[in-house]
Enzyme design. Structure first.
Site, mmCIF file in Angstrom:
data_model
loop_
_atom_site.group_PDB
_atom_site.id
_atom_site.type_symbol
_atom_site.label_atom_id
_atom_site.label_comp_id
_atom_site.label_asym_id
_atom_site.label_seq_id
_atom_site.Cartn_x
_atom_site.Cartn_y
_atom_site.Cartn_z
ATOM 1 N N LYS A 41 0.732 -1.162 0.006
ATOM 2 C CA LYS A 41 0.030 -0.038 0.179
ATOM 3 C C LYS A 41 0.868 1.201 -0.018
ATOM 4 O O LYS A 41 0.622 2.127 -0.714
ATOM 5 C CB LYS A 41 -1.037 0.003 1.163
ATOM 6 C CG LYS A 41 -2.127 0.562 0.991
ATOM 7 C CD LYS A 41 -3.117 0.276 2.482
ATOM 8 C CE LYS A 41 -4.170 -0.641 1.995
ATOM 9 N NZ LYS A 41 -5.132 -0.812 3.067
ATOM 10 N N CYS A 285 -19.073 -0.864 8.248
ATOM 11 C CA CYS A 285 -19.542 -0.375 9.602
ATOM 12 C C CYS A 285 -20.491 -0.862 10.338
ATOM 13 O O CYS A 285 -20.938 -0.971 11.557
ATOM 14 C CB CYS A 285 -19.588 1.146 9.387
ATOM 15 S SG CYS A 285 -17.868 1.773 8.935
HETATM 16 N N1 LIG Z 1 -14.765 2.671 6.072
HETATM 17 C C1 LIG Z 1 -15.563 3.572 6.566
HETATM 18 O O1 LIG Z 1 -16.548 4.139 5.763
HETATM 19 C C2 LIG Z 1 -15.456 3.963 7.821
HETATM 20 C C3 LIG Z 1 -16.571 5.092 8.090
HETATM 21 C C4 LIG Z 1 -16.261 5.559 9.461
HETATM 22 C C5 LIG Z 1 -15.339 4.930 10.315
HETATM 23 N N2 LIG Z 1 -14.701 3.914 10.015
HETATM 24 C C6 LIG Z 1 -13.878 3.317 11.169
HETATM 25 O O2 LIG Z 1 -12.553 3.656 10.821
HETATM 26 C C7 LIG Z 1 -11.598 2.633 11.069
HETATM 27 C C8 LIG Z 1 -10.624 2.332 9.858
HETATM 28 O O3 LIG Z 1 -11.714 1.712 8.762
HETATM 29 P P1 LIG Z 1 -11.222 1.529 7.417
HETATM 30 O O4 LIG Z 1 -12.305 1.341 6.571
HETATM 31 O O5 LIG Z 1 -10.234 2.750 7.024
HETATM 32 O O6 LIG Z 1 -10.165 0.324 7.585
HETATM 33 P P2 LIG Z 1 -9.154 -0.294 6.352
HETATM 34 O O7 LIG Z 1 -9.138 -1.755 6.554
HETATM 35 O O8 LIG Z 1 -9.380 0.149 4.949
HETATM 36 O O9 LIG Z 1 -7.878 0.180 6.704
HETATM 37 C C9 LIG Z 1 -7.118 0.197 8.087
HETATM 38 C C10 LIG Z 1 -5.761 0.113 7.612
HETATM 39 O O10 LIG Z 1 -4.887 0.164 8.767
HETATM 40 C C11 LIG Z 1 -3.488 -0.380 8.568
HETATM 41 N N3 LIG Z 1 -2.956 -1.069 9.726
HETATM 42 C C12 LIG Z 1 -3.545 -1.987 10.459
HETATM 43 N N4 LIG Z 1 -2.412 -2.157 11.552
HETATM 44 C C13 LIG Z 1 -1.764 -1.322 11.371
HETATM 45 C C14 LIG Z 1 -0.720 -0.617 12.357
HETATM 46 N N5 LIG Z 1 -0.409 -1.452 13.589
HETATM 47 N N6 LIG Z 1 0.032 0.187 11.952
HETATM 48 C C15 LIG Z 1 -0.260 1.027 10.776
HETATM 49 N N7 LIG Z 1 -1.237 0.556 10.017
HETATM 50 C C16 LIG Z 1 -1.984 -0.518 10.403
HETATM 51 C C17 LIG Z 1 -4.096 -1.641 7.476
HETATM 52 O O11 LIG Z 1 -3.138 -2.138 6.914
HETATM 53 C C18 LIG Z 1 -4.942 -0.707 6.716
HETATM 54 O O12 LIG Z 1 -4.320 -0.322 5.549
HETATM 55 C C19 LIG Z 1 -12.456 1.472 11.681
HETATM 56 O O13 LIG Z 1 -12.385 1.522 13.027
HETATM 57 C C20 LIG Z 1 -13.943 1.815 11.025
HETATM 58 O O14 LIG Z 1 -14.751 1.144 11.902
HETATM 59 C C21 LIG Z 1 -14.722 3.281 8.855
#
Ligand SMILES: NC(=O)c1ccc[n+]([C@@H]2O[C@H](COP(=O)([O-])OP(=O)(O)OC[C@H]3O[C@@H](n4cnc5c(N)ncnc54)[C@H](O)[C@@H]3O)[C@@H](O)[C@H]2O)c1
Length: 464
Positions: A41, A285
């Site tokens: 990524k 979500c």
């Molecule tokens: N996707 C949505 O529409 C949305 C909207 C509001 C809130 N959220 C919340 O936001 C959070 C993230 O969601 P997302 O959809 O972006 O998730 P995602 O899975 O798309 O992204 C998470 C990222 O974190 C990285 N990651 C994991 N462990 C890590 C670490 N120790 N250090 C650095 N990077 C690390 C992963 O490689 C990945 O790229 C969740 O809690 C979700 O509930 C998501």
């Protein structure tokens, strides 16, 4: 470069939320380093490529590139940062509780590189109530020279919707900041100043809506902010399930749910949004957050029957799609079924908990031959859904040609532009289960079943 007083920001986790947050803050003039453990990524981002599909994100990424950096190395991102966002995933465990392992790992890694001066650590991931305090404890246990007055934890939940993420980030309804530290809130208000005052030049591709003025700033305790995120998602999920429940009755009494929701949506106490009846909610979500809220309730011996019912109705909607197909085709074994739309909603390539997944899986289980299409999500599905045996179609029209039936699962605009009259004529049996009210005119060329409405045309039943 905008007029913001530029801060140094680290965004940990560059998924759908972290990437949008990083690009938006860089666009506003801050200097942002995105940190992820996923080397592939980070390599893509460093080359200027996006690992996800989100409308206009590529344009803003290019425009903000001078203020953006990507790394897997916490040591090069954290010591310099005034504000550090945690945006890692919190996927559900089988128990319904969110998996906080990624948050814990991120907080530990951050802690090891804190600089001993005042830094604000912001939880943007959706996390159970109390996680802010838990993160503070992880910082305390892992930071050299820890001092509570220097490492300030804030909960700043994210409300963006995939597909309109930049619009939602640049023109939010509200910004929620939860913290016990006035100093932390002050720094966050400084960070968000351009959003709060809306004095930045709007990007051409994501213009400021005419009626938009400024977001509300909601300052709360840490736990209230964490609860706000869950309560908001749970309420939206409830609205959809409510519409679906009423839709079932509409079908039986010969009313049309779309007319009904239009009629109730004008009532300002109800509002028109999130009342779309169909195959139910999906995405990363709603399912996860409703399950989390129920499991948090259980920790306190507290039942949440309204939420439980909303989840049950959502499951029922997914099964209803197949039941409607069976009503017409009777046996699905050997039938060719086109599934149009795989992403959980249009304008994203996100397949997490997409209703189309369950639909395809069930069709295969029942012996149908599935031909699927999605304008954007097909390449991702090739990887994430490789356990499912379906054929890909190069276009929606190709999927429909010769099919015994079609199920429309995602309301992509492309599907609205199909000449449905001619598409239906090209099918072996002209039957479409349109779960998203995409099909308007089809000239009575077949049967179009929509959720919450009697079939638009009742031609002779399809037989094997
Ligand atoms: N996707 C949505 O529409 C949305 C909207 C509001 C809130 N959220 C919340 O936001 C959070 C993230 O969601 P997302 O959809 O972006 O998730 P995602 O899975 O798309 O992204 C998470 C990222 O974190 C990285 N990651 C994991 N462990 C890590 C670490 N120790 N250090 C650095 N990077 C690390 C992963 O490689 C990945 O790229 C969740 O809690 C979700 O509930 C998501």
């Amino acid at each position: 470069m905008q007029d913001a007083k530029a801060l140094q920001v680290a965004v940990v986790g560059t998924g759908y939320v972290g990437l949008g947050t990083a690009v938006m803050l860089a666009y506003l003039g801050h200097h942002v380093t995105g940190v992820d453990v996923d080397q592939a990524k980070i390599d893509m981002l460093t080359r200027g490529e996006l690992p996800i599909y989100e409308p206009y994100l590529d344009e803003l990424l290019r425009e903000s590139a001078p203020r953006l950096r990507w790394t897997t190395d916490y040591a090069s991102a954290i010591p310099n940062a005034d504000v550090i966002f945690i945006c890692v995933g919190t996927p559900p465990l089988p128990s319904g509780q969110p998996n906080l392992a990624y948050v814990a790992e991120a907080a530990q890694s951050i802690a090891r590189h804190l600089n001993g001066k005042v830094q604000v650590v912001v939880n943007k991931s959706t996390v159970p109530i109390g996680t802010g305090d838990w993160v503070a404890r992880i910082l305390e246990e892992n930071a050299v020279d820890y001092h509570a007055n220097r490492y300030l934890v804030v909960s700043n939940p994210e409300f963006l919707r995939e597909g309109t993420a930049l619009h939602d980030s640049l023109y939010p309804d509200r910004i929620v900041l939860g913290s016990d530290s006035p100093e932390a809130i002050e720094r966050m208000a400084e960070l968000y100043e351009p959003l709060l005052s809306q004095d930045f030049a709007a990007p051409v591709s994501v213009p400021r809506p005419d009626c938009y003025t400024q977001p509300a700033l909601v300052k709360t305790s840490l736990s209230s902010a964490e609860m706000i995120k869950y309560a908001a998602n749970a309420f939206l999920a409830l609205k959809i399930s409510f519409a679906n429940e009423i839709a079932g009755l509409c079908e039986r009494v010969d009313a049309d749910i779309q007319e009904v929701t239009r009629g109730i949506g004008y009532d300002q106490r109800i509002g028109p949004h999130f009342l779309g009846a169909g195959a139910g909610w999906g995405g990363s979500c709603f399912g996860k957050d409703t399950a989390a809220l129920i499991s948090i309730g259980h920790e306190y011996g507290y039942e949440m029957p309204i939420l439980a019912a909303a989840i049950e109705i959502n499951q029922r909607q997914r099964q209803l799609v197949i039941a409607k197909l069976q009503q017409h085709l009777h046996r699905l074994k050997g039938k060719r079924v086109a599934v149009l739309g795989m992403a959980f909603k249009p304008n994203t390539d996100d397949l997490r908990d997409a209703p189309a997944h369950d639909c395809i899986a069930r069709l295969i289980e029942l012996g149908a031959q599935v031909v699927a299409h999605d304008p954007i999500a097909m390449p991702r599905a090739r990887h994430e859904w490789r356990h499912l045996r379906y054929q890909e179609a190069e276009s929606a029209e190709a999927a429909l040609r010769g099919a015994d039936a079609a199920i429309l699962m995602t309301e992509w605009d492309d599907y609205r532009r199909i000449d449905w009259e001619s598409a239906l004529r090209g099918m072996r049996h002209p039957l479409v289960i349109d779960t998203r009210r995409v099909i308007g005119h089809f000239g009575g060329a077949g049967i179009v079943e929509q959720i919450g409405k009697r079939p638009a045309s009742r031609v002779a039943e399809v037989t094997a």
